[in-house]
Design an enzyme around this catalytic site. Structure first.
Site, PDB file in Angstrom:
ATOM      1  N   LYS A  16       0.826  -1.215   0.000  1.00 31.45           N
ATOM      2  CA  LYS A  16       0.000   0.000   0.000  1.00 31.45           C
ATOM      3  C   LYS A  16       0.860   1.264   0.000  1.00 31.45           C
ATOM      4  CE  LYS A  16      -2.008  -1.071   3.983  1.00 31.45           C
ATOM      5  NZ  LYS A  16      -1.483  -2.404   4.321  1.00 31.45           N
ATOM      6  N   ARG A  91      -9.477   0.996   9.095  1.00 33.91           N
ATOM      7  CA  ARG A  91      -9.127  -0.392   9.400  1.00 33.91           C
ATOM      8  C   ARG A  91     -10.220  -1.093  10.191  1.00 33.91           C
ATOM      9  NH1 ARG A  91      -3.217   0.507   9.112  1.00 33.91           N
ATOM     10  NH2 ARG A  91      -2.054  -1.414   9.363  1.00 33.91           N
TER      11      ARG A  91
HETATM   12  P1  AMP Z   1       0.880   0.400   9.098  1.00 35.16           P
HETATM   13  O1  AMP Z   1       2.072   1.282   8.921  1.00 35.16           O
HETATM   14  O2  AMP Z   1      -0.302   0.840   8.281  1.00 35.16           O
HETATM   15  O3  AMP Z   1       1.202  -1.051   8.924  1.00 35.16           O
HETATM   16  O4  AMP Z   1       0.416   0.593  10.628  1.00 35.16           O
HETATM   17  C1  AMP Z   1       1.283   0.260  11.698  1.00 35.16           C
HETATM   18  C2  AMP Z   1       0.511   0.159  13.009  1.00 35.16           C
HETATM   19  O5  AMP Z   1      -0.123   1.428  13.303  1.00 35.16           O
HETATM   20  C3  AMP Z   1      -0.651  -0.829  12.998  1.00 35.16           C
HETATM   21  O6  AMP Z   1      -0.219  -2.160  13.279  1.00 35.16           O
HETATM   22  C4  AMP Z   1      -1.547  -0.267  14.097  1.00 35.16           C
HETATM   23  O7  AMP Z   1      -1.021  -0.548  15.387  1.00 35.16           O
HETATM   24  C5  AMP Z   1      -1.412   1.229  13.870  1.00 35.16           C
HETATM   25  N1  AMP Z   1      -2.417   1.757  12.913  1.00 35.16           N
HETATM   26  C6  AMP Z   1      -2.184   2.259  11.669  1.00 35.16           C
HETATM   27  N2  AMP Z   1      -3.323   2.650  11.079  1.00 35.16           N
HETATM   28  C7  AMP Z   1      -4.312   2.380  11.970  1.00 35.16           C
HETATM   29  C8  AMP Z   1      -5.735   2.531  11.947  1.00 35.16           C
HETATM   30  N3  AMP Z   1      -6.365   3.035  10.877  1.00 35.16           N
HETATM   31  N4  AMP Z   1      -6.424   2.144  13.051  1.00 35.16           N
HETATM   32  C9  AMP Z   1      -5.814   1.644  14.136  1.00 35.16           C
HETATM   33  N5  AMP Z   1      -4.487   1.452  14.221  1.00 35.16           N
HETATM   34  C10 AMP Z   1      -3.726   1.816  13.153  1.00 35.16           C
END
Ligand code: AMP
Length: 187
Positions: A16, A91
């Site tokens: 993504k 999410r």
């Molecule tokens: P990512 O970089 O998108 O993989 O996000 C890393 C971490 O940030 C995730 O594992 C969650 O702990 C937190 N996170 C990111 N986006 C969200 C979201 N929309 N809702 C809740 N937690 C989030």
């Protein structure tokens, strides 16, 4: 070109962030990556950052209210008026509902939704080999993040059942970008 309001979703490791960056170059609209915003809060050592550090480290989701407040603020910035790419948000079903309410309030055009699909073993392999030094890129946490994706995020997509376009997220980065561009009718 008309406004592009895009949700780029898919499991962790689906690409993504990489594809969002390509779309930023192509379309000149900002990437809004909640994971990056939350990691920046942790790195800054702010009160918010301290309160969510362990949640990120464990691969669980940060509470909806916190993430929604961040996105609400970010979407109100001038540069998001002509469109945006949401990467990693929404999410949960609650986040999806709040986003739609927010966009209706601000008069944005319809949302497009693309989900990048990649087999689970490839996701694990990609994440463990990407070497970004993320605290949550350990095998145990990756498995947890995949479980959270299946538990909360895959069902969230029901909310967009009429509009979600599922694309093959394997192959070269150029091929994947091309699939996305075709799905969105970008020239
Ligand atoms: P990512 O970089 O998108 O993989 O996000 C890393 C971490 O940030 C995730 O594992 C969650 O702990 C937190 N996170 C990111 N986006 C969200 C979201 N929309 N809702 C809740 N937690 C989030």
């Amino acid at each position: 070109m008309s406004e592009l309001n895009l949700i780029l979703t898919g499991p962790p490791g689906a690409g993504k962030g990489t594809q969002a960056q390509r779309l930023v170059k192509r379309c000149g609209i900002p990437q809004i990556a909640t994971g990056d915003m939350l990691r920046a809060a942790v790195a800054s050592g702010s009160e918010l950052g301290r309160s969510i550090r362990d949640i990120l480290g464990g691969g669980e989701l940060v509470p909806d209210e916190i993430v929604i407040a961040l996105v609400r603020e970010r979407l109100s910035a001038q540069d998001a008026r002509a469109g945006f790419i949401l990467d990693g948000f929404p999410r949960t079903s609650q986040q999806a509902r709040e986003l739609e309410a927010l966009l209706a309030e601000t008069g944005h055009e319809r949302l497009r939704v693309i989900c990048l699909e990649v087999p689970e073993e490839e996701l694990v392999r990609r994440i463990l080999s990407r070497g970004e030094g993320r605290a949550d890129d350990t095998e145990e946490t990756v498995r947890k993040r995949l479980e959270v994706y299946r538990r909360d995020t895959a069902p969230m997509l029901e909310h967009f059942a009429d509009s979600v376009v599922r694309l093959d997220g394997t192959g070269s980065l150029d091929e994947i970008e091309q699939r996305i561009a075709e799905a969105l009718d970008l020239s």
